[in-house]
Design an enzyme around this catalytic site. Sequence first.
Site, PDB file in Angstrom:
ATOM      1  N   ASP A  35       0.813  -1.202   0.000  1.00  0.00           N
ATOM      2  CA  ASP A  35       0.000   0.000   0.000  1.00  0.00           C
ATOM      3  C   ASP A  35       0.862   1.274   0.000  1.00  0.00           C
ATOM      4  OD1 ASP A  35      -2.908   0.818   0.432  1.00  0.00           O
ATOM      5  OD2 ASP A  35      -1.946   1.939   2.040  1.00  0.00           O
ATOM      6  N   GLU A  55       1.996  -0.487  -4.828  1.00  0.00           N
ATOM      7  CA  GLU A  55       1.076   0.582  -5.192  1.00  0.00           C
ATOM      8  C   GLU A  55       1.884   1.866  -5.075  1.00  0.00           C
ATOM      9  OE1 GLU A  55      -3.151   2.618  -3.922  1.00  0.00           O
ATOM     10  OE2 GLU A  55      -1.565   2.382  -2.465  1.00  0.00           O
TER      11      GLU A  55
HETATM   12  C1  NOJ Z   1      -4.560   2.796  -0.964  1.00  0.00           C
HETATM   13  C2  NOJ Z   1      -5.638   1.790  -0.745  1.00  0.00           C
HETATM   14  O1  NOJ Z   1      -5.872   1.105  -1.949  1.00  0.00           O
HETATM   15  C3  NOJ Z   1      -6.846   2.550  -0.249  1.00  0.00           C
HETATM   16  O2  NOJ Z   1      -8.005   1.750  -0.228  1.00  0.00           O
HETATM   17  C4  NOJ Z   1      -6.518   3.102   1.114  1.00  0.00           C
HETATM   18  O3  NOJ Z   1      -7.603   3.878   1.576  1.00  0.00           O
HETATM   19  C5  NOJ Z   1      -5.271   3.985   1.049  1.00  0.00           C
HETATM   20  N1  NOJ Z   1      -4.201   3.374   0.297  1.00  0.00           N
HETATM   21  C6  NOJ Z   1      -4.749   4.282   2.425  1.00  0.00           C
HETATM   22  O4  NOJ Z   1      -4.207   3.130   3.004  1.00  0.00           O
END
Ligand code: NOJ
Length: 538
Positions: free
Chosen positions: A195, A260
């Site tokens: 993440d 990500e």
């Molecule tokens: C990216 C995640 O995909 C999302 O769902 C989340 O709210 C944020 N990061 C914060 O962790």
Amino acid sequence: MNELPWYHKTTIYQVYPRSFYDGNADGIGDLPGLIQKLDYLRDLGVETIWCSPFFASPQQDFGYDISDYTAIAPEYGSLQDALQLIQEVHRRQMKIIFDMVMNHTSAEHPWFKESRSSRRNSKSDWYLWRDRPNNWQSITGGSGWHFAPERRQYYWATFLPFQPDLNYRNPAVKQAMLDSVKFWLERGVDGFRLDVFCALYKDAEFRNNPFSLKLIPDADEFHGFFQKDLYIMNQPEDFQFARELRQVCDAFGEKLLLGEVSGPRSVIRRFLGEEKNDGLGLVFDFEMLQFRFTAEYFSRLIRNLEQDFPEPFMPAYVFSNHDKHRSLTRLGGNVQKARLLHLLQLTVRGVPCLYNGEEIGMSDLRLPAAQALDPLGRKFRFVPRFVVDLLLHEVTNRDEVRTPMQWDDTHNSGFSSHDRTWLPVNPNFHRVNVEQARGEPASLLNTIRELLRIRKEQPALHSGSLELLEGLPAGVLGYYRKFGEDRIVVLLNFTKGDVAARLGAGEWELLFQLSERDTLQSNAARLAGYSGIMAKAR
Ligand code: NOJ
Ligand code: CA
């Protein structure tokens, strides 16, 4: 030809566990529920599951706010269930990666509770504390600095205030997070989706970010709100940490690290390594989550990705996830276009990633902003709908893309036998559901299943090189995939009308066609509107 690591030739399916299948009839999807549906995923033909977080959490951001990295939130099950999940996935010759939220913890994490309690405690510098905020904006808008009266200081949160960022410049923090990673590696997990991995390190001197003309963050880069993210994203130490994390994982075998990250492609590429692929295995590319359905768009996308992710790197192709509009919604609900989109996604050089429900053509469900459960939806509930639709091209209330999986046309679409589900089921479930799609030979589901089967069978598709075809009629996209002696060609018609196109000389054998009207005679192809074919050189 070197054999690719498994994670460069795999196919990924994202499960949002809260909405996948409810195993104990409380209206919330859970791990035992997911285990019950593993045969469905195996039969669909996806090879790797990415499961969104199910760790202990106050669920303010539905699991992206973790309060214990090695415990399971009771509503999702137990540690035993998580271990069984890994086992059951492996028993089916599949892989599973967990979702590691390394950038921030929940404000309810004992580490943060201690850290905020005073200026002097064993965790006092586990988070980013400052006497005075600088100009940094959070990626959800507004200052990311939040006052804690106990310390009379501000802490930094990249996302929302209840998600304080960890301080990776403190070796103890780094060690604690690597220990959490090892905990799951020791228990057999095949890797992690990471993440906001581009935000782990912040500028050591907390320098102010420069001004920018951009108000609205877009899919390409998180930055917006009139500010560049120069000192809070993609720091040199982030790339270095990717390599460190990779080394930790390497000790456990070939593990997938899927980042990500956000930023220009030439920058995010660096998470994979400079020359060797010794960093993350794959990164998501956000720009394509806002794809436009034209041959020009996809030909540019492929060209760019081929340029920025040449061997030994591999791009990932993703068109939906739990944060963005569903791909079918972007396509105006046109299933024929969705079939073409996935013909592309499953035949290009890159690891495809599907989001649960995408395979049956689930679409966004419009929900009243005032009732949003999603914290982002609540933050933006005052923004009028037309502004959201017109300006943002984004979902602000992510509940709309997280509704329960539509299994059949019984109560709650077969997702749960409880009266109420945590989010409403899309009322289109009578028409759009797995059971129904199974019975229609040309359904999106059967199309994707067939493509996944062919992809697995043909090395040119999962391991081969890619070359774009030149000189095709406007609106038509085509490419060759090559591996050893094998040569496969894919032709995609992004226009509404029929088109004729010529392939390179030789004899071609049709492997797949989207429409019964498509024809291929020696090297002359005719494609119906929004249709596509795949053929192999004899
Ligand atoms: C990216 C995640 O995909 C999302 O769902 C989340 O709210 C944020 N990061 C914060 O962790
Ligand atoms: Ca449940």
